[in-house]
Write a protein that holds these residues in place. Structure first.
Motif: not given
Length: 302
Positions: A75, A103, A80-81, A109-110, A77-78, A71
């Motif tokens: 990054s 969210y 979120v994973k 990108g999210i 997306k990373d 965060y």
């Protein structure tokens, strides 16, 4: 003045503060602080794209720490994973909350996805996170979560506001729940006794609005046994904190209170809660692409 009338000012402040909090994207939030990072987890070995990573062997705190790193580096997306893995496999409440915030607001990108935000708030709530419960209640209050035609979103909102109050014992949230119950919001009918219980818990923390409301109830014997001395004590605490309603009430009932006033010991002033915002929940700015400076807790709340 009827008991319903005493809630009218309070509930207006509640509704306005809730609407303002969502419309301005201001809710209960947590942030990220480098001081919570685990020194035994290297950024090289924990790159989520690395084939060397075995997430099943990692604790929820380790995965949450890696989510914080991702965060902070942008990054998303990373992040979120990692947060998802921490919340699911590690049962990490703070990770579920952070994922829900991402969210809800949408960051680099999210895309914003209120359905997923609600699901992750619900997960955080199940894991004991009071802020997740509170934000989920707000989403129901503002009808951001669809329900069946025969259901009332206020019922769900009260459920999660109440859960948040029980999880946190936060004075503002306790007062909010008492106000809703006293007005019959999210219920079949008002319940003065139950409202008084929540006001009393907030009044123990010297919440001005709760002290005024509970004092009013003691003065009139509504939901509690009539007790003018206790009403006086509570009204003084609220008035000394600057609550205008309590000050006006004391002024207009000085004759009733005069014998008590002469014998009553000094009362310590309450905290500096804004008397005009009797149920404004504490909040901070939501997450953004620039990580905040203090993290969510590294262990789930009880």
């Amino acid at each position: 003045m009827t008991w319903a009338m005493v809630f009218s000012t309070s509930i207006s402040a509640v509704v306005l503060s809730i609407v303002a909090s969502l419309s301005c994207c201001v809710e209960k939030s947590s942030s990220i602080d480098e001081t919570t990072e685990r020194s035994d987890v290297s950024t090289t070995d924990t790159d989520i794209g690395s084939e060397n990573v075995d997430m099943k062997k990692m604790s929820g705190d380790e995965m949450f720490s890696n989510g914080n790193r991702a965060y902070r580096s942008g990054s998303m997306k990373d992040a979120v994973k990692w947060y998802g893995a921490a919340a699911d496999g590690g049962k990490h409440a703070a990770a579920a909350f952070m994922l829900a915030r991402i969210y809800e607001d949408g960051v680099d990108g999210i895309g914003a996805n209120l359905k997923l935000a609600a699901e992750w708030y619900a997960r955080g709530s199940e894991l004991g996170d009071a802020d997740s419960s509170y934000n989920l209640a707000l989403m129901y209050k503002l009808e951001l979560i669809p329900v069946s035609p025969e259901e009332d979103t206020a019922v769900w909102a009260l459920k999660y506001f109440t859960l948040s109050a029980e999880q946190s014992n936060d004075a503002d949230t306790l007062f909010l729940v008492g106000t809703w119950i006293g007005r019959g919001l999210g219920r079949d009918a008002p319940d003065d006794g139950a409202a008084a219980t929540y006001f009393a818990r907030a009044a123990e923390q010297k919440h001005p609005g709760a002290c005024y409301s509970l004092g009013f109830m003691y003065f009139h014997g509504t939901g509690v046994a009539k007790d003018t001395a206790q009403a006086m004590t509570l009204m003084r605490v609220s008035a000394q904190a600057g609550n205008k309603q309590a000050q006006a009430f004391l002024s207009s009932h000085m004759q009733s209170f005069a014998p008590i006033e002469r014998s009553a010991p000094p009362i310590e002033a309450a905290n500096d809660t804004d008397p005009q915002e009797m149920a404004t929940p504490p909040s901070t700015t939501p997450p953004s692409t620039t990580p905040p400076t203090t993290p969510p807790p590294t262990t789930p709340p009880p």
